[in-house]
Motif scaffolding. Structure first.
Motif, PDB file in Angstrom:
ATOM      1  N   GLY A   4     101.496  58.608 100.607  1.00  0.00           N
ATOM      2  CA  GLY A   4     102.052  57.257 100.744  1.00  0.00           C
ATOM      3  C   GLY A   4     101.026  56.287 101.291  1.00  0.00           C
ATOM      4  O   GLY A   4     100.898  55.150 100.820  1.00  0.00           O
ATOM      5  N   LEU A   5     100.243  56.764 102.281  1.00  0.00           N
ATOM      6  CA  LEU A   5      99.217  55.905 102.870  1.00  0.00           C
ATOM      7  C   LEU A   5      98.184  55.514 101.814  1.00  0.00           C
ATOM      8  O   LEU A   5      97.742  54.361 101.747  1.00  0.00           O
ATOM      9  CB  LEU A   5      98.538  56.630 104.032  1.00  0.00           C
ATOM     10  N   VAL A   6      97.822  56.490 100.951  1.00  0.00           N
ATOM     11  CA  VAL A   6      96.849  56.198  99.887  1.00  0.00           C
ATOM     12  C   VAL A   6      97.418  55.148  98.940  1.00  0.00           C
ATOM     13  O   VAL A   6      96.714  54.210  98.534  1.00  0.00           O
ATOM     14  CB  VAL A   6      96.479  57.489  99.122  1.00  0.00           C
ATOM     15  N   ILE A   7      98.713  55.257  98.619  1.00  0.00           N
ATOM     16  CA  ILE A   7      99.328  54.270  97.720  1.00  0.00           C
ATOM     17  C   ILE A   7      99.256  52.879  98.339  1.00  0.00           C
ATOM     18  O   ILE A   7      98.816  51.913  97.703  1.00  0.00           O
ATOM     19  CB  ILE A   7     100.783  54.647  97.419  1.00  0.00           C
ATOM     20  N   PHE A   8      99.643  52.768  99.611  1.00  0.00           N
ATOM     21  CA  PHE A   8      99.611  51.461 100.269  1.00  0.00           C
ATOM     22  C   PHE A   8      98.188  50.915 100.345  1.00  0.00           C
ATOM     23  O   PHE A   8      97.940  49.726 100.136  1.00  0.00           O
ATOM     24  CB  PHE A   8     100.191  51.554 101.678  1.00  0.00           C
ATOM     25  N   MET A   9      97.246  51.814 100.660  1.00  0.00           N
ATOM     26  CA  MET A   9      95.847  51.395 100.771  1.00  0.00           C
ATOM     27  C   MET A   9      95.352  50.857  99.427  1.00  0.00           C
ATOM     28  O   MET A   9      94.755  49.782  99.356  1.00  0.00           O
ATOM     29  CB  MET A   9      95.008  52.591 101.203  1.00  0.00           C
ATOM     30  N   ALA A  10      95.657  51.614  98.356  1.00  0.00           N
ATOM     31  CA  ALA A  10      95.213  51.188  97.031  1.00  0.00           C
ATOM     32  C   ALA A  10      95.837  49.850  96.667  1.00  0.00           C
ATOM     33  O   ALA A  10      95.155  48.941  96.176  1.00  0.00           O
ATOM     34  CB  ALA A  10      95.591  52.246  95.998  1.00  0.00           C
ATOM     35  N   LEU A  11      97.147  49.705  96.959  1.00  0.00           N
ATOM     36  CA  LEU A  11      97.816  48.451  96.615  1.00  0.00           C
ATOM     37  C   LEU A  11      97.183  47.280  97.338  1.00  0.00           C
ATOM     38  O   LEU A  11      96.919  46.233  96.736  1.00  0.00           O
ATOM     39  CB  LEU A  11      99.303  48.531  96.988  1.00  0.00           C
ATOM     40  N   SER A  12      96.909  47.450  98.649  1.00  0.00           N
ATOM     41  CA  SER A  12      96.387  46.289  99.357  1.00  0.00           C
ATOM     42  C   SER A  12      94.968  45.977  98.913  1.00  0.00           C
ATOM     43  O   SER A  12      94.611  44.802  98.785  1.00  0.00           O
ATOM     44  CB  SER A  12      96.502  46.449 100.867  1.00  0.00           C
ATOM     45  N   LEU A  13      94.157  47.022  98.620  1.00  0.00           N
ATOM     46  CA  LEU A  13      92.799  46.730  98.148  1.00  0.00           C
ATOM     47  C   LEU A  13      92.837  46.028  96.791  1.00  0.00           C
ATOM     48  O   LEU A  13      92.112  45.058  96.560  1.00  0.00           O
ATOM     49  CB  LEU A  13      91.983  48.014  98.054  1.00  0.00           C
ATOM     50  N   VAL A  14      93.722  46.503  95.884  1.00  0.00           N
ATOM     51  CA  VAL A  14      93.813  45.887  94.560  1.00  0.00           C
ATOM     52  C   VAL A  14      94.263  44.435  94.673  1.00  0.00           C
ATOM     53  O   VAL A  14      93.680  43.529  94.061  1.00  0.00           O
ATOM     54  CB  VAL A  14      94.781  46.687  93.663  1.00  0.00           C
ATOM     55  N   MET A  15      95.277  44.204  95.507  1.00  0.00           N
ATOM     56  CA  MET A  15      95.793  42.834  95.580  1.00  0.00           C
ATOM     57  C   MET A  15      94.822  41.889  96.256  1.00  0.00           C
ATOM     58  O   MET A  15      94.663  40.748  95.824  1.00  0.00           O
ATOM     59  CB  MET A  15      97.145  42.828  96.273  1.00  0.00           C
ATOM     60  N   VAL A  16      94.165  42.363  97.322  1.00  0.00           N
ATOM     61  CA  VAL A  16      93.180  41.499  97.974  1.00  0.00           C
ATOM     62  C   VAL A  16      92.029  41.199  97.006  1.00  0.00           C
ATOM     63  O   VAL A  16      91.537  40.073  96.928  1.00  0.00           O
ATOM     64  CB  VAL A  16      92.677  42.147  99.283  1.00  0.00           C
ATOM     65  N   GLY A  17      91.646  42.231  96.216  1.00  0.00           N
ATOM     66  CA  GLY A  17      90.621  42.005  95.193  1.00  0.00           C
ATOM     67  C   GLY A  17      91.073  40.974  94.174  1.00  0.00           C
ATOM     68  O   GLY A  17      90.312  40.081  93.792  1.00  0.00           O
TER      69      GLY A  17
ATOM     70  N   MET B 112      96.744  66.351  94.862  1.00  0.00           N
ATOM     71  CA  MET B 112      97.693  67.089  94.026  1.00  0.00           C
ATOM     72  C   MET B 112      99.102  66.514  94.177  1.00  0.00           C
ATOM     73  O   MET B 112      99.815  66.285  93.201  1.00  0.00           O
ATOM     74  CB  MET B 112      97.717  68.581  94.426  1.00  0.00           C
ATOM     75  N   THR B 113      99.505  66.291  95.443  1.00  0.00           N
ATOM     76  CA  THR B 113     100.840  65.743  95.696  1.00  0.00           C
ATOM     77  C   THR B 113     101.007  64.404  95.003  1.00  0.00           C
ATOM     78  O   THR B 113     102.025  64.132  94.357  1.00  0.00           O
ATOM     79  CB  THR B 113     101.045  65.561  97.215  1.00  0.00           C
ATOM     80  N   LEU B 114      99.963  63.576  95.150  1.00  0.00           N
ATOM     81  CA  LEU B 114      99.997  62.240  94.553  1.00  0.00           C
ATOM     82  C   LEU B 114     100.151  62.355  93.044  1.00  0.00           C
ATOM     83  O   LEU B 114     100.985  61.674  92.419  1.00  0.00           O
ATOM     84  CB  LEU B 114      98.691  61.526  94.906  1.00  0.00           C
ATOM     85  N   TYR B 115      99.349  63.259  92.443  1.00  0.00           N
ATOM     86  CA  TYR B 115      99.395  63.437  90.999  1.00  0.00           C
ATOM     87  C   TYR B 115     100.784  63.903  90.562  1.00  0.00           C
ATOM     88  O   TYR B 115     101.379  63.367  89.632  1.00  0.00           O
ATOM     89  CB  TYR B 115      98.325  64.450  90.566  1.00  0.00           C
TER      90      TYR B 115
END
Lengths: 292, 257
Positions: free
Chosen positions: A259-272, A78-81
């Motif tokens: 914030g952790l979810v944002i960083f996690m998503a960014l690193s997974l997307v970029m590594v992909g 919810m916070t993220l949204y």
């Protein structure tokens, strides 16, 4: 280590070769579960952990103190949204993204030529090696206080932290790639009258590309780590890391996890993305070299 | 003589360039640029400060204080990491289930949960040890996993055919083939553990190497800060190069993994 490791390499008995049709038949006869077991288990376990996390407050009564520090996945979502819907995340996001891109870009610009130079010159290699080893082994975080003194609080300190984090994996991998280049090819190209610049362009760079890409993958991880720590420890007054640190101070645990979810998503997307790039750039390469 | 120079060329060139670097730094700030002690220091002052810290025993007590959470966190990471990695490699389904979750966690900058860990577990040894554990456990898990998966089934069968018992299989095949992976994982983990110490001590501490570095910088005692940074670099190089040396000595057949 008995008979359950389907992943272990087992030598195929010689007698199995003629009955290849039977093997193919086996594959088509696999049930849906057998074909998708791997993904089902992987995704299922993540869902299970999230559910468990979600129901903990419903089955256990947390003490009032613990209550403050606890959040659930739905709250984080919810916070993220809300952060994205209201747009309040964008200034922080933009700041972190710019610092990340500039720092990573600078490290690529610096590491590739330097890597080629120390890869081709034994003297330069011997002279720079102690510094590269020492700086690569040391957590770059140790330099943060002095970077703050030199560059002040703001974008440039974060950029420098990202830069010194990302530059060493790139440098070391470029070096390894250059050293790995085929001597024979270099000699052939030289015999045909190529200049040093042409040798670098025609032989060295294409040969070291898989190494450089692998270095880039490491460098992205280091760069994101650099953003987090630089913003945490007063490298700037804005950015996602700052947002998380402030939130932790105010016990807004859901924002920290967002914030952790944002960083996690960014690193997974970029590594992909880098993996896709890797596959594209090494299409011409024989299969055995590809899997570096 | 020429052979000697050729063989030892890299160490010679390396040490010469390090000495030149420090001499150049010293000379530059002594003769060329006036030294502003608030933004820079020079080697003579740094080594003098370091010497004083060593004599007063401050340096040793800081090293001890930083070492404590390191030992607890790293030790726990070894035990748990090897256990989980072995389970993942041994039972294919455990591997399938845990792999995506742990990969996502490994890829994310877990340092970001440092403030939460400190809030949950306090500013003492336990908070830092848990932070170090969280950062270090993944290299051990994934390297053990890869190691167990790559055990050669043929060797297991050969030992069994030649009359070896379970103990022989473990000691002669599995341990020797998994150990190099674990040691390589330890090399990555050491770097992450040092990050964990620094993050923990930058956030909240009253002593320790990371705390001193932040504190000297706040006090603008740059000479002493550089001294402690040098100590940190020496410790990091000793750890990583030590492990590399041990790898080469113990498993000469798989150098460069």
């Amino acid at each position: 280590m008995n008979d359950t490791t389907s992943t272990a390499v087992s030598p195929v008995p010689a007698s199995a070769a003629p009955v290849r049709d039977e093997g193919l038949g086996e594959i088509t006869r696999r049930t849906f579960w057998e074909a998708n077991e791997r993904h089902a288990l992987g995704i299922g376990f993540i869902v299970f952990v999230l559910l468990l996390w979600e129901v903990i407050p419903h089955i256990l009564t947390l003490s009032r103190g613990m209550d403050l520090f606890f959040t659930t996945p739905t709250q984080v979502a919810m916070t993220l949204y809300n952060m994205f819907a209201s747009g309040e995340i964008w200034p922080a996001f933009k700041f972190s993204a710019v610092a990340f891109s500039v720092g990573l870009g600078l490290s690529i610009v610096a590491a590739l030529p330097l890597g080629v130079i120390i890869g081709r010159s034994h003297t330069m290699n011997a002279m720079l090696d102690p510094f590269i080893t020492a700086f690569n082994a040391t957590p770059r975080l140790v330099f943060l206080p002095i970077i703050l003194v030199w560059f002040g609080i703001g974008m440039w300190s974060v950029v420098v932290v990202v830069f010194i984090g990302a530059v060493f994996p790139l440098l070391i991998n470029t070096y390894a790639g250059v050293r790995n280049a085929d001597r024979l090819l270099i000699n052939v190209v030289r015999s045909f009258g190529a200049s040093e610049w042409q040798i670098n362009k025609l032989v060295i760079l294409p040969n070291s590309m898989p190494f450089i890409i692998a270095g880039l993958r490491l460098a992205i991880g280091r760069a994101i780590l650099g953003i987090v720590v630089a913003e945490f420890f007063g490298g700037s007054s804005e950015g996602i890391g700052v947002m998380m640190n402030d939130a932790a101070g105010k016990f807004q645990v859901d924002i920290v996890f967002a914030g952790l979810v944002i960083f996690m998503a960014l690193s997974l997307v970029m590594v992909g993305g880098v993996k896709v790039l890797e596959a594209r750039l090494s299409r011409w390469r024989p299969e055995n070299v590809k899997s570096f | 003589m020429n052979d000697f120079v050729y063989k030892w060329r890299n160490p010679i060139f390396g040490s010469v360039s390090v000495v030149l670097f420090f001499l150049g730094w010293e000379a530059l700030l002594t003769w060329a640029i006036p030294l502003n002690p608030f933004i820079m220091s020079k080697p003579s002052l740094i080594f003098e400060g370091l010497w004083l810290e060593m004599q007063s025993g401050q340096l040793w007590s800081d090293l001890l204080i930083s070492g404590q959470p390191f030992i607890f966190g790293f030790g726990a990471a070894i035990v748990v990491g090897i256990f989980v990695g072995t389970m993942m490699g041994w039972r294919a389904r455990v591997g399938y289930a845990l792999d995506p979750l742990l990969t996502a966690l490994y890829a994310s900058p877990l340092v970001a949960i440092a403030p939460l860990v400190i809030i949950f577990f306090g500013v003492g040894v336990s908070g830092k040890a848990i932070l170090i554990f969280v950062l270090c456990v993944f290299p051990f898990v994934f390297n053990t996993y890869a190691g167990v998966k790559s055990v050669d089934r043929l060797l297991v069968n050969v030992v069994r055919s030649l009359g070896g018992n379970e103990r022989d299989i473990y000691l002669k095949v599995i341990v020797p083939s998994v150990l190099p992976f674990i040691i390589a994982g330890a090399r990555y983990a050491i770097g992450r553990a040092l990050v964990g110490i620094l993050v923990g001590e930058f956030f909240a501490a009253t002593a320790g190497i990371g705390y001193r570095i932040a504190w000297f910088s706040d006090m603008f005692e740059l000479s002493r800060m550089f001294g402690y940074i040098l100590v940190m670099m020496v410790v990091a190089v000793l750890f990583t190069e030590g492990i590399r040396w041990a790898e080469r000595a113990a498993f000469p057949w798989r150098v460069g993994m």
